[in-house]
Design a protein around this motif. Sequence first.
Motif, PDB file in Angstrom:
ATOM      1  N   THR A 136       0.861  -1.184   0.000  1.00  0.00           N
ATOM      2  CA  THR A 136       0.000   0.000   0.000  1.00  0.00           C
ATOM      3  C   THR A 136       0.893   1.228   0.000  1.00  0.00           C
ATOM      4  N   ILE A 177      -1.786  -0.997  -4.045  1.00  0.00           N
ATOM      5  CA  ILE A 177      -2.652   0.180  -4.043  1.00  0.00           C
ATOM      6  C   ILE A 177      -1.776   1.425  -4.098  1.00  0.00           C
ATOM      7  N   GLY A 275      -3.179  -4.574  -1.531  1.00  0.00           N
ATOM      8  CA  GLY A 275      -2.524  -3.803  -0.497  1.00  0.00           C
ATOM      9  C   GLY A 275      -1.868  -4.658   0.567  1.00  0.00           C
TER      10      GLY A 275
END
Length: 280
Positions: A136, A177, A275
């Motif tokens: 992430t 992400i 993520g």
Amino acid sequence: CRIYFHANSAMRVDGTLSVLGQAADSLRVYFNGDRLDEPYASFPGSWPGIYFSESSINNQLQYAVLRNGYQSLVAEGPSANISPKLILNQCIIDNSSDAGIIGIQTDIDASNCLISNCGNNIVIMSGGNYHFLQCTVASFSSPVLQHQFPVLSVSNAGANGAQPLTGDLQAVFTNCIFWGDVGVADEVLISRQGNTAFQVLFDHAILKQEHYPDNVDTSSVMLNSDPLFLKTDYSNRGYDFHLQSGSPALGQGKDTGTAVDLDGSGRPAGKQDLGCYERQ
């Protein structure tokens, strides 16, 4: 252990650094500046960071937490063997004033990592080999650091002083992400110069992106789908990048065989969450 750095004290690694923390908060390895009094305890840029030189080899950070650096991790030069120069597993890099990770013509593998709220979260330049899995990469403004630049910049070009450098580039981002606060329309910036080998792949990812980058292969990419993090509180610098129950990232990853997430919690076989955190 907890390792504290004075304002101008960097760590330079010419050999090998092994950081082998464990999943429990009390067993992780923490790197931070040595000013623990408020308001300095939360200031970005409190210490320079860790620099892996061209001679450095076989570095590994596992369950490491780096906060409030200037350039928290910098790796320069290709790996001297078949292993990456730097392996990051279950690491958190947060609140870096300039950059969370800088790779200069080097080799980095990162898995289940959170790179958050940095001036520039990840900067890749002058080519190299990079593999980011289940990461992430997100930035939201805070009272001490405004989000103004893309969370990911990738280029096969750079410079060594006045000498321009270009190199072969392979960068693969799987189940990741890339997201940010308002003010930055394109959170991914891809730049290519010359005719060196060039491959950038986003494979099962969420990107906040108005203008899709050129020269990029994609597979199962979701554009501008808010991942719905649990908490992004500007006023109190309260951020939690776990996923809410309605997040579009849930179950959208490919099965990579990754057994755990950043918390050390298990990931199921089959479709995994995008993520660094698997919703439990």
